[in-house]
Enzyme design. Sequence first.
Site, PDB file in Angstrom:
ATOM      1  N   LYS A 101      72.278  26.106  35.377  1.00  0.00           N
ATOM      2  CA  LYS A 101      73.513  26.643  35.965  1.00  0.00           C
ATOM      3  C   LYS A 101      73.103  27.316  37.276  1.00  0.00           C
ATOM      4  CE  LYS A 101      76.318  29.546  36.781  1.00  0.00           C
ATOM      5  NZ  LYS A 101      76.736  29.831  38.170  1.00  0.00           N
ATOM      6  N   CYS A 129      63.663  38.692  46.106  1.00  0.00           N
ATOM      7  CA  CYS A 129      63.361  39.608  44.994  1.00  0.00           C
ATOM      8  C   CYS A 129      62.080  40.382  45.268  1.00  0.00           C
ATOM      9  CB  CYS A 129      63.275  38.861  43.680  1.00  0.00           C
ATOM     10  SG  CYS A 129      62.549  37.239  43.811  1.00  0.00           S
ATOM     11  N   GLU A 181      67.670  48.375  44.923  1.00  0.00           N
ATOM     12  CA  GLU A 181      67.463  47.122  45.645  1.00  0.00           C
ATOM     13  C   GLU A 181      68.681  46.878  46.534  1.00  0.00           C
ATOM     14  OE1 GLU A 181      67.493  43.330  43.372  1.00  0.00           O
ATOM     15  OE2 GLU A 181      65.638  42.897  44.429  1.00  0.00           O
TER      16      GLU A 181
HETATM   17  P1  NAP Z   1      73.837  37.807  39.614  1.00  0.00           P
HETATM   18  O1  NAP Z   1      75.268  37.972  39.286  1.00  0.00           O
HETATM   19  O2  NAP Z   1      72.823  38.438  38.746  1.00  0.00           O
HETATM   20  O3  NAP Z   1      73.607  36.214  39.678  1.00  0.00           O
HETATM   21  C1  NAP Z   1      72.452  35.543  39.269  1.00  0.00           C
HETATM   22  C2  NAP Z   1      72.819  34.296  38.485  1.00  0.00           C
HETATM   23  O4  NAP Z   1      73.440  34.655  37.243  1.00  0.00           O
HETATM   24  C3  NAP Z   1      73.818  33.380  39.186  1.00  0.00           C
HETATM   25  O5  NAP Z   1      73.524  32.039  38.864  1.00  0.00           O
HETATM   26  C4  NAP Z   1      75.127  33.787  38.530  1.00  0.00           C
HETATM   27  O6  NAP Z   1      76.100  32.787  38.653  1.00  0.00           O
HETATM   28  C5  NAP Z   1      74.690  33.996  37.112  1.00  0.00           C
HETATM   29  N1  NAP Z   1      75.573  34.836  36.306  1.00  0.00           N
HETATM   30  C6  NAP Z   1      76.401  35.837  36.715  1.00  0.00           C
HETATM   31  N2  NAP Z   1      77.022  36.396  35.664  1.00  0.00           N
HETATM   32  C7  NAP Z   1      76.587  35.747  34.554  1.00  0.00           C
HETATM   33  C8  NAP Z   1      76.865  35.863  33.162  1.00  0.00           C
HETATM   34  N3  NAP Z   1      77.712  36.774  32.691  1.00  0.00           N
HETATM   35  N4  NAP Z   1      76.227  35.036  32.308  1.00  0.00           N
HETATM   36  C9  NAP Z   1      75.351  34.122  32.759  1.00  0.00           C
HETATM   37  N5  NAP Z   1      75.065  33.948  34.068  1.00  0.00           N
HETATM   38  C10 NAP Z   1      75.671  34.751  34.952  1.00  0.00           C
HETATM   39  O7  NAP Z   1      73.560  38.258  41.076  1.00  0.00           O
HETATM   40  P2  NAP Z   1      74.616  38.315  42.303  1.00  0.00           P
HETATM   41  O8  NAP Z   1      75.903  38.925  41.872  1.00  0.00           O
HETATM   42  O9  NAP Z   1      74.660  36.971  42.893  1.00  0.00           O
HETATM   43  O10 NAP Z   1      73.869  39.332  43.271  1.00  0.00           O
HETATM   44  C11 NAP Z   1      74.000  40.734  43.044  1.00  0.00           C
HETATM   45  C12 NAP Z   1      72.688  41.432  43.261  1.00  0.00           C
HETATM   46  O11 NAP Z   1      71.693  40.912  42.386  1.00  0.00           O
HETATM   47  C13 NAP Z   1      72.093  41.225  44.641  1.00  0.00           C
HETATM   48  O12 NAP Z   1      72.645  42.088  45.563  1.00  0.00           O
HETATM   49  C14 NAP Z   1      70.639  41.492  44.385  1.00  0.00           C
HETATM   50  O13 NAP Z   1      70.391  42.860  44.414  1.00  0.00           O
HETATM   51  C15 NAP Z   1      70.430  40.973  42.988  1.00  0.00           C
HETATM   52  N6  NAP Z   1      69.823  39.618  42.978  1.00  0.00           N
HETATM   53  C16 NAP Z   1      68.505  39.513  42.724  1.00  0.00           C
HETATM   54  C17 NAP Z   1      67.906  38.271  42.743  1.00  0.00           C
HETATM   55  C18 NAP Z   1      66.439  38.126  42.489  1.00  0.00           C
HETATM   56  O14 NAP Z   1      65.838  37.178  42.951  1.00  0.00           O
HETATM   57  N7  NAP Z   1      65.847  39.002  41.725  1.00  0.00           N
HETATM   58  C19 NAP Z   1      68.644  37.135  43.012  1.00  0.00           C
HETATM   59  C20 NAP Z   1      70.011  37.250  43.244  1.00  0.00           C
HETATM   60  C21 NAP Z   1      70.581  38.506  43.224  1.00  0.00           C
HETATM   61  P3  NAP Z   1      77.228  32.942  39.813  1.00  0.00           P
HETATM   62  O15 NAP Z   1      76.498  33.259  41.079  1.00  0.00           O
HETATM   63  O16 NAP Z   1      77.839  31.607  39.828  1.00  0.00           O
HETATM   64  O17 NAP Z   1      78.117  34.046  39.384  1.00  0.00           O
END
Ligand code: NAP
Length: 477
Positions: free
Chosen positions: A171, A280, A379
């Site tokens: 996904k 990250c 972060e």
């Molecule tokens: P996120 O919501 O954690 O998204 C990461 C992944 O999880 C995406 O594929 C997302 O899909 C999916 N996801 C979201 N809600 C889910 C659920 N309830 N069940 C299963 N999968 C789910 O991150 P974001 O909202 O895109 O970003 C928010 C913050 O997260 C950023 O500002 C950053 O601080 C952090 N982040 C960290 C990393 C890293 O590499 N560690 C990467 C991304 C973000 P959808 O995008 O389709 O909702």
Amino acid sequence: MSTHAHLIGGRRVAAEATIPVLNPSDGAEIGRLARGTAREVDAACRAADAALNGPWGRITAAERGRLLLRLAELIRRDAERLAALESLDVGKPIRQARADAAACARYFEFYGGAADKIHGETIPSADGILAMTLWEPHGVTAHIIPWNYPMQILGRSLGGALAMGNAAVVKPAEDASLSTLAVAELALEAGFPEGVVNVVTGLGEEAGAALTGHPLVAHISFTGSPEVGTLIQKAAAERTIPVTLELGGKSPQVVFADAEMETVLPTVMAGIIQNAGQTCSAGSRLLVEDAAYDRLLDALAERFAKLEAGPAERDLDLGPLVNLSQKRRVEGFLDLAARDGIRAASRGRIASNAPDGGYYVPPVLLADVDARHTLAQEEIFGPVLVATRFRDEEEALALANGTPFGLVAGVWTRDIGRGLRLARRIRAGQVFVNNYGAAGGIELPFGGVKRSGHGREKGFEALRGFGALKTVAIRHG
Ligand code: NAP
Ligand code: MG
């Protein structure tokens, strides 16, 4: 404008509902993405399960390796197309997207080479007993991929899982699904049997949640935010299945006055500017010894002032952030900095002809930030470098360890004893001394401690996470 389908059981499955694909460089809609529901997720998990019960479940390790190597070749063949797609979809300057395509190929190559070199042991046991261990796949593995390095994280996660003989349902993030769909098509071309690699696109809380809760899923690999990571671990706990969580960090660059500043400067810059800070393992906290602090900050300020953010295709220092909510999130942190009187030592700029609708944030260097402030603790995931000074090694260590995270750390000193002491005492999954990131480090185990997550991806170590160890003991008298 194309509408992208899911890829389930080797076939494109058209969507009933769709969501827009936006170009972060100008905010324009460039396509539609299938919005997966529990139904498509169920079909994908069944297709993966069927693959495990078919030829894929009986394939030799050497043949799995060959397929992975073939996929690596196809990604290299199409690297320019994949890089252009990624750059358009997530706003990465094209040079950075090219590096991601190359890394994606390298992951499949690495795990292709590893596939037939994973073996168990024989273990001395009781008299008349032959005991051994066998590595087996978990079964259906779920891969929840974030938007910041879609191709790289797909490669590291899928490569290891397939090398161990799992069948995968991916996904991708709703903001970054195009390259995943393209690589999954290449997996079919490479000859992976249908159902081994499935992709369901859509929303995290809908398709993602359905996947992590699906009864056939036996392992979840997740990279993303700590908040969603916690939800994933709860979903896994409901069915007692293992998870690998990589949840980002607030990684320190610890610079002593005796460091080789000519190397520190460009490396610290790249560590926060690459991918506009949406990394990250970004080196987002700069900790500098008093004696070098002003000198280093002046030199960094000069570099920050020259940085330019603009459309991905112009290949400037930075592209836009991935979406509007990420832009607002980063701006929220900057508003907080301004409100609390934190000094911006330098700021880059947005290119004058950058489209209004793009999600641009100029890079900022924040100076003299109290180590307990939110800006130094959370972060930000944007082009914001937060600098704090320290007196001595003990204080440097306390600051380096002083956040809830523990993903990566950089230590810069010519005193090798001090470098080694800190490498041992810093609580992080990776510590780099006099470098940062080891040029990508595909071969190096990667993952966090504390709030940064658990489990390891990358390197040979990842294979243990993607496999289940079975012990067999035979009484032969
Ligand atoms: P996120 O919501 O954690 O998204 C990461 C992944 O999880 C995406 O594929 C997302 O899909 C999916 N996801 C979201 N809600 C889910 C659920 N309830 N069940 C299963 N999968 C789910 O991150 P974001 O909202 O895109 O970003 C928010 C913050 O997260 C950023 O500002 C950053 O601080 C952090 N982040 C960290 C990393 C890293 O590499 N560690 C990467 C991304 C973000 P959808 O995008 O389709 O909702
Ligand atoms: Mg997009």
